[in-house]
Design a protein around this motif. Structure first.
Motif, PDB file in Angstrom:
ATOM      1  N   ALA A 324      -6.925   8.698   8.133  1.00  0.00           N
ATOM      2  CA  ALA A 324      -7.788  10.254   7.598  1.00  0.00           C
ATOM      3  C   ALA A 324      -8.660  10.669   7.758  1.00  0.00           C
ATOM      4  N   TYR A 325      -9.694  10.455   7.565  1.00  0.00           N
ATOM      5  CA  TYR A 325     -11.480  10.613   7.692  1.00  0.00           C
ATOM      6  C   TYR A 325     -11.115  10.399   9.088  1.00  0.00           C
ATOM      7  N   PRO A 373     -13.998  13.081  -4.255  1.00  0.00           N
ATOM      8  CA  PRO A 373     -13.726  12.600  -2.853  1.00  0.00           C
ATOM      9  C   PRO A 373     -12.168  12.827  -2.513  1.00  0.00           C
ATOM     10  N   ILE A 374     -11.956  14.612  -1.450  1.00  0.00           N
ATOM     11  CA  ILE A 374     -10.535  14.221  -0.915  1.00  0.00           C
ATOM     12  C   ILE A 374     -10.173  12.818  -0.434  1.00  0.00           C
ATOM     13  N   LEU A 418     -12.526   4.985   0.488  1.00  0.00           N
ATOM     14  CA  LEU A 418     -13.774   5.829   1.181  1.00  0.00           C
ATOM     15  C   LEU A 418     -13.830   5.454   2.750  1.00  0.00           C
ATOM     16  N   SER A 419     -14.202   4.141   3.075  1.00  0.00           N
ATOM     17  CA  SER A 419     -14.635   3.372   4.163  1.00  0.00           C
ATOM     18  C   SER A 419     -13.835   4.596   5.417  1.00  0.00           C
ATOM     19  N   GLN A 424      -5.269   5.334   5.398  1.00  0.00           N
ATOM     20  CA  GLN A 424      -3.795   5.753   4.444  1.00  0.00           C
ATOM     21  C   GLN A 424      -2.731   4.902   4.041  1.00  0.00           C
ATOM     22  N   PRO A 425      -2.201   5.248   2.925  1.00  0.00           N
ATOM     23  CA  PRO A 425      -0.886   4.355   2.592  1.00  0.00           C
ATOM     24  C   PRO A 425       0.063   4.775   3.243  1.00  0.00           C
ATOM     25  N   ALA A 426       1.552   4.802   3.653  1.00  0.00           N
ATOM     26  CA  ALA A 426       2.291   5.263   4.359  1.00  0.00           C
ATOM     27  C   ALA A 426       3.459   5.230   3.907  1.00  0.00           C
ATOM     28  N   LEU A 427       4.794   5.581   3.362  1.00  0.00           N
ATOM     29  CA  LEU A 427       5.848   5.325   3.112  1.00  0.00           C
ATOM     30  C   LEU A 427       6.588   4.260   3.433  1.00  0.00           C
TER      31      LEU A 427
END
Length: 472
Positions: A324-325, A373-374, A418-419, A424-427
């Motif tokens: 996502a970053y 932080p988002i 934040l790295s 990001q985790p996924a279902l």
């Protein structure tokens, strides 16, 4: 007398109507909306911005990250393109699927016809990987049509120039994978089809692009030159065109003389351009904003105006990785390019559209207070808001993709989340995140932008561009 006493004892009620009549102050946003009038002049220029994979959740999360990066409240921050006066929604399904890919996604916008997933510049009668059906089903693109009418045309992308979205300006194939002759099936060659790189370079002068900036050098040069091609060096063909310029890095792009350059080809990587996160305005890779500025400068020399397709491909590329970053950073990069285009053109004669070809399965989940932080853990003023098992969770997650965490994985930490390299985790575990099928936002300004409101088919964007450019 009795009525007077009643009024005196209920003075608040008697005065209330008079107090209610005082007009409330108007917000700047309301004032702007009230002053808004449709522009029905002919569009001299059209700039189509595509945030590849930029669904509404990407806009929202991208807005928050952009604001937080600048040290302000992310939730109330506003991206430049969110300030465009007209907004609508586009339905992105393809001729054969609920959820489109980038090929049909862009093709519907640039031809006015939905086709099957993976096909570009052809109608829905085409069969996947079938050359003959694509030759019969060929549909002219908005770029080709406007070039034939005298306008200059161009494409800018952070992907390769033969990738699906930029190819939507000039390509006609039943399979988006036909990017070089090395990737073209033997049967297709025998049936008379050519690859996308050749289609871009060999297009008749009356339809050929004037500017093309992005990646994919490997698909334009031979194996002997470190590329993929088996036939010949297509960059040599480009250099033979009158007034042609070929650049390969930021320095070369900055040195372009817009007044003398007739045709400009920029190949800044063998494939896709690296994320701006990784080059941070340093080294040989230009930003999307820099490429957009140069493209507009060159195309603006045409007295009849221009059409330009600008794609932020990195939004999609990094969503596929559940990163996502980098994906959301490129929402901001797209916004910078839009801001530059607005500054370099006149809203009176330039139609600007900002939209997406499809969405992605990114979700913004409840839990965090606005000071967090988002990209971090879901927290309430620094205190974790865990899931029902007591484990830390994130504000952002994906429906599908490689970020799926195996059972028994260690708890997430804030530093990990934040790295820049965090996934990001996924279902649902997938090697690559899948596109999502919800409608995508459309933002517009300029001639006939007022038509792009409500919920419309993606093909309607083509209709508006064509109508705005041909209006007399």
């Amino acid at each position: 007398m009795k009525s007077l006493l009643v009024c005196l004892s209920l003075s608040v009620l008697c005065v209330a109507p008079a107090m209610a009549e005082a007009p409330a102050p108007l917000s700047p946003e309301l004032r702007a909306a009230l002053a808004r009038t449709p522009n029905t002049k002919k569009a001299r220029n059209i700039i189509l911005f595509i945030g590849d994979g930029m669904g509404i959740n990407s806009v929202t999360a991208g807005r928050i990250l952009a604001g937080q990066t600048r040290g302000v409240d992310g939730a109330s921050y506003r991206l430049t393109f969110e300030g465009l006066p007209y907004t609508g929604l586009s339905k992105t399904y393809s001729a054969d699927k609920f959820v489109t890919d980038s090929a049909n996604g862009i093709s519907a916008i640039t031809t006015g016809v939905k086709t099957i997933n993976a096909a570009i510049g052809v109608d829905a009668t085409v069969r996947s990987d079938d050359c003959a059906s694509s030759l019969k089903g060929r549909i002219p693109t908005i770029a080709e049509t406007l070039k034939a009418q005298g306008k200059a045309t161009g494409i800018v992308t952070t992907a390769g120039l033969t990738d699906a979205t930029p190819a939507g300006a000039y390509g006609h194939v039943p399979s988006r994978g036909w990017r070089s002759d090395a990737e073209l099936p033997a049967a297709a060659k025998e049936a008379g089809c050519i690859d996308l790189a050749r289609q871009m370079i060999e297009a008749p002068k009356a339809m050929r692009l004037d500017v093309a900036l992005g990646g994919d050098r490997a698909r334009f040069v031979t194996k002997a030159q470190g590329g993929k091609r088996q036939d010949r060096d297509l960059t040599a063909d480009w250099r033979s065109l009158p007034g042609a310029v070929l650049v390969s890095d930021k320095a070369g792009l900055n040195a372009v003389d817009a007044k003398t350059t007739k045709t400009l080809l920029g190949l800044f990587a063998d494939g896709d351009l690296p994320s701006v996160v990784d080059h941070k305005d340093q080294g040989p890779t230009p930003t999307l904003e820099e490429m957009t500025r140069t493209a507009i400068s060159v195309l603006s020399q045409n007295k009849d105006g221009f059409f330009l397709l600008v794609e932020s491909a990195s939004i999609d590329k990094w969503h596929h990785e559940n990163n996502a970053y980098r994906a959301l950073t490129d929402v901001d990069e797209l916004d910078k390019a839009v801001k530059a285009a607005l500054a370099m053109t006149d809203a009176a004669d330039t139609l600007i559209i900002v939209t997406a070809d499809h969405s992605h399965g990114l979700t913004l989940n409840a839990g965090s207070t606005r000071n967090e932080p988002i990209l971090g853990l879901a927290r309430k003023n620094g205190v974790n808001e865990p899931d029902r098992t007591g484990q830390p969770r994130l504000s952002l997650s994906y429906a599908t993709g490689p970020g799926a965490r195996p059972a028994g994985s260690p708890p997430l930490t804030e530093d990990e989340a934040l790295s820049p390299d965090f996934h990001q985790p996924a279902l649902t575990p997938m090697s690559s995140a899948q596109h999502a099928g919800e409608d995508v936002p459309v933002y517009a300004s300029g001639p006939f932008a007022h038509l792009l409101t409500g919920t419309v088919e993606s093909t309607f964007l083509y209709e508006v561009m064509r109508y705005a450019a041909s209006r007399r």
